[in-house]
Write a protein that holds these residues in place. Structure first.
Motif, short mmCIF file in Angstrom:
data_model
loop_
_atom_site.label_atom_id
_atom_site.label_comp_id
_atom_site.label_asym_id
_atom_site.label_seq_id
_atom_site.Cartn_x
_atom_site.Cartn_y
_atom_site.Cartn_z
N LEU A 364 37.41 -18.37 -17.18
CA LEU A 364 38.16 -17.17 -16.83
C LEU A 364 39.58 -17.52 -16.41
O LEU A 364 39.80 -18.48 -15.67
N ARG A 365 40.51 -16.71 -16.87
CA ARG A 365 41.89 -16.85 -16.44
C ARG A 365 42.58 -15.49 -16.56
O ARG A 365 42.15 -14.63 -17.33
N PRO A 366 43.65 -15.24 -15.77
CA PRO A 366 44.30 -13.93 -15.78
C PRO A 366 44.96 -13.62 -17.12
O PRO A 366 45.51 -14.49 -17.78
N SER A 367 44.88 -12.35 -17.51
CA SER A 367 45.49 -11.90 -18.75
C SER A 367 47.00 -11.73 -18.57
O SER A 367 47.48 -11.35 -17.50
N GLY A 368 47.73 -11.99 -19.63
CA GLY A 368 49.18 -11.78 -19.62
C GLY A 368 49.61 -10.53 -20.35
O GLY A 368 50.80 -10.21 -20.40
N ASP A 369 48.66 -9.79 -20.92
CA ASP A 369 48.98 -8.55 -21.62
C ASP A 369 49.30 -7.45 -20.62
O ASP A 369 48.71 -7.37 -19.54
N PHE A 370 50.22 -6.54 -21.00
CA PHE A 370 50.67 -5.50 -20.09
C PHE A 370 49.52 -4.58 -19.67
O PHE A 370 49.37 -4.26 -18.49
N GLY A 371 48.72 -4.16 -20.62
CA GLY A 371 47.66 -3.20 -20.32
C GLY A 371 46.59 -3.74 -19.41
O GLY A 371 45.94 -2.97 -18.67
N THR A 372 46.37 -5.05 -19.43
CA THR A 372 45.32 -5.68 -18.60
C THR A 372 45.91 -6.80 -17.75
O THR A 372 45.23 -7.77 -17.45
N PHE A 373 47.17 -6.66 -17.38
CA PHE A 373 47.89 -7.72 -16.70
C PHE A 373 47.15 -8.19 -15.45
O PHE A 373 46.79 -7.40 -14.58
N GLN A 375 44.20 -9.04 -15.00
CA GLN A 375 42.75 -8.90 -15.04
C GLN A 375 42.17 -10.09 -15.81
O GLN A 375 42.74 -10.53 -16.80
N PRO A 376 41.03 -10.62 -15.39
CA PRO A 376 40.48 -11.81 -16.03
C PRO A 376 40.05 -11.57 -17.47
O PRO A 376 39.58 -10.48 -17.83
N GLU A 377 40.23 -12.57 -18.29
CA GLU A 377 39.67 -12.60 -19.63
C GLU A 377 39.18 -14.02 -19.90
O GLU A 377 39.53 -14.95 -19.18
N MET A 378 38.37 -14.17 -20.92
CA MET A 378 37.72 -15.45 -21.18
C MET A 378 38.41 -16.20 -22.31
O MET A 378 38.89 -15.60 -23.28
N SER A 379 38.46 -17.51 -22.17
CA SER A 379 38.95 -18.38 -23.23
C SER A 379 38.30 -19.75 -23.05
O SER A 379 37.94 -20.13 -21.93
N TYR A 380 38.16 -20.49 -24.14
CA TYR A 380 37.26 -21.63 -24.12
C TYR A 380 37.95 -22.98 -24.36
O TYR A 380 37.35 -23.90 -24.90
N GLU A 381 39.19 -23.12 -23.93
CA GLU A 381 39.88 -24.40 -24.11
C GLU A 381 39.39 -25.47 -23.14
O GLU A 381 39.39 -26.65 -23.44
N ARG A 382 38.99 -25.06 -21.95
CA ARG A 382 38.59 -26.01 -20.91
C ARG A 382 37.09 -26.06 -20.68
O ARG A 382 36.59 -26.93 -19.97
N GLY A 383 36.35 -25.13 -21.22
CA GLY A 383 34.91 -25.09 -21.03
C GLY A 383 34.34 -23.92 -21.79
O GLY A 383 35.05 -23.22 -22.51
N TYR A 384 33.05 -23.70 -21.65
CA TYR A 384 32.43 -22.54 -22.29
C TYR A 384 31.53 -21.83 -21.29
O TYR A 384 31.20 -22.37 -20.23
N CYS A 385 31.16 -20.61 -21.60
CA CYS A 385 30.37 -19.79 -20.69
C CYS A 385 28.90 -20.19 -20.81
O CYS A 385 28.22 -19.80 -21.77
N ARG A 386 28.42 -20.94 -19.87
CA ARG A 386 27.05 -21.44 -19.93
C ARG A 386 26.05 -20.30 -19.78
O ARG A 386 26.20 -19.46 -18.89
N PRO A 387 25.04 -20.26 -20.62
CA PRO A 387 24.08 -19.15 -20.59
C PRO A 387 23.37 -18.97 -19.26
O PRO A 387 22.94 -17.87 -18.93
N GLU A 388 23.26 -20.04 -18.47
CA GLU A 388 22.53 -19.93 -17.20
C GLU A 388 23.45 -19.58 -16.03
O GLU A 388 22.97 -19.42 -14.90
#
Length: 500
Positions: A364-373, A375-388
């Motif tokens: 999770l990291r903060p969004s840079g878009d104006f509409g969701t500035f 607010q967290p969004e997901m991206s997978y450069e540093r890790g992934y969302c573990r199912p557990e």
């Protein structure tokens, strides 16, 4: 005694909330997450009627206790406030004894704009001044990096002596824009508090404005006994909200935050906290024990950090650096499991970034878009969302990410993996690779021959991945662990509406 109790409770709440944002192990979240859930604005966003009703009821009984005890932004201002700064010359002493005029028009205008923006769905702009969210961004983007640097220093020293009581954690820049907003907020609020106490609370803060209106009708209030008051102005000088007019012997209860400083500084016993009843005037004769003097807590400035650069990962003893991955352009942002949909998440999230601090996988990291500035969004450069992992759902106070059981998370489809053949090392370098296939937790990836008609069982057959859309949940394991650089050969596109 009342002031001492207030300080103890405020210290506990402020420390516990701050540690939630600093703790990267997730240990403290289980003990203190309730403090986030009883913050007023997150409770409103989550539709938690019980919390909202209790806060308003207690405010109607005891005044703005919330601002002095529970709100971390309010307590942070008390740490900056320097008593006596407004009283350096005779003119300022005279003005401070008369208090300051309330800026009611500004307060109402800011509150009206805040509500309009929330109703219109422009949460990103409105939440810039939300007190809990603003403090969360300060703690997450300024305090946490400093905390992690100290932790890493201790980990290095401990490891040198053969102890592993500490372990290092990555310190990386999640969002430059969010860091800038947090830094500006920290400086502005801190400066206003240093100069004039609760200036921000009583001019800009929408929560303070709402609670100020309710507190005017509180049953228990600090009151001035006119028969004992000498109009010396000491209570007004001690008031961090500048709401006491010692000359007129009046208190503006819409701005009073119930800090009890005025009671301790009055040598005549003219100021006391008493039951006045709904719509009744305060009694003018009150017995007060003036022998008890409170020790003024000195404000402690909190160190702010500059931009934090991501740490470089190395292999082969540091001889070959791995090229950093770049974030792919996603048409639809990825939101955490439990948020139902992108729209629902956007409408409920307060951008406090507690989930960003709590995420153990760096997803999770903060969004840079104006509409969701911010607010967290997901991206997978540093890790992934573990199912557990359900850390973000466990701590979210606003209902933007609803709590889900760990065994159920694998059923939530938040995105869909897409294959980009030109980025794949199999096509680009003619080498074997099945990293995405081996690491997919749901078995959504199947390897097929690169060239149609080749025997898949032959050792030399090169294979490329295909994605089974019915199994892919969008966890990002394939994207994160793909060896292709700078863009992965597989990336996840978010879903507008999550599937279960």
């Amino acid at each position: 005694m009342l002031k001492r109790i207030r300080i103890i409770l405020a210290f506990f709440c402020f420390t516990a909330i701050t540690l939630m944002f600093l703790d990267f192990t997730g240990t403290l979240h289980h003990y203190f997450e309730w403090l986030a859930h009883i913050q007023l604005l997150p409770a409103v966003m989550a539709g938690n009627i019980v919390v909202v009703a209790v806060v308003l009821l207690l405010t109607l009984l005891f005044g703005r206790w919330y601002c002095s005890i529970l709100c971390p932004m309010g307590v942070m201002q008390d740490l900056f406030y320097k008593p006596g700064l407004r009283h350096r010359n005779k003119k300022k002493v005279r003005q401070s004894a008369e208090g300051t005029k309330p800026m009611n028009k500004l307060r109402i205008a800011v509150l009206a704009v805040f509500v309009i923006l929330l109703v219109a769905g422009v949460n990103a702009v409105a939440l810039l001044i939300a007190p809990y969210s603003a403090y969360g961004r300060i703690a997450s983007n300024i305090f946490q990096p400093v905390y992690l640097w100290v932790n890493n220093l201790l980990a290095g020293v401990a490891e040198h002596y053969g102890s592993y009581a500490f372990y290092s954690a990555d310190v990386w820049l999640k969002s430059g824009l969010t860091l800038a907003v947090a830094a500006v907020t920290f400086v502005v609020v801190g400066f206003l508090a240093w100069r004039g106490g609760r200036t921000w609370c009583n001019t800009i803060c929408p929560v303070g404005t709402v609670l100020g209106f309710v507190s005017k009708y509180a049953l228990f209030k600090p009151v001035i006994d006119h028969s004992k008051c000498l109009s010396c102005g000491k209570c007004a000088k001690a008031c961090k909200a500048s709401c006491i007019n010692a000359k007129e012997k009046q208190i503006d209860y819409s701005r009073c935050v119930g800090c009890m400083d005025c009671i301790g500084d009055c040598k005549q016993g003219a100021v006391s906290y008493q039951f006045v009843g709904l719509g009744k005037k305060a009694a003018k004769e009150v017995a007060t024990d003036t022998t008890r003097r409170q020790v003024i807590i000195a404000g402690a400035a909190v160190a702010a950090s500059s931009a934090v650069m991501a740490q470089e990962k190395e292999i082969d003893g540091g001889l070959a650096a791995i090229e950093d991955k770049k974030i792919p352009t996603r048409k639809t942002p990825i939101k955490p499991a439990g948020s139902t949909s992108v729209k629902s998440f956007t409408n409920h999230c307060t951008a406090c970034q507690l989930c960003v601090s709590a995420c153990p996988n760096g997803v999770l990291r903060p969004s840079g878009d104006f509409g969701t500035f911010m607010q967290p969004e997901m991206s997978y450069e540093r890790g992934y969302c573990r199912p557990e992992c359900t850390a973000c759902a466990d701590v979210c106070p606003a209902g933007a990410i609803k709590h889900i059981a760990k065994e159920e998370k694998v059923q939530y489809k938040i995105g869909l993996a897409l294959y980009v053949a030109d980025n794949c090392v199999v096509n680009r370098d003619n080498v074997k690779c099945d990293s995405c296939f081996r690491h997919c937790p749901t078995g959504a990836i199947v390897m097929v021959p690169k060239t149609a008609g080749e025997d898949p069982d032959l050792p030399m057959t090169l294979k490329v991945p295909t994605i089974d859309e019915t199994r892919c949940i969008g966890c990002g394991a394939c994207e994160n662990l793909c060896p292709a650089r700078p863009f992965s050969a597989i990336y996840v596109e978010g879903r507008e509406d999550h599937l279960v």
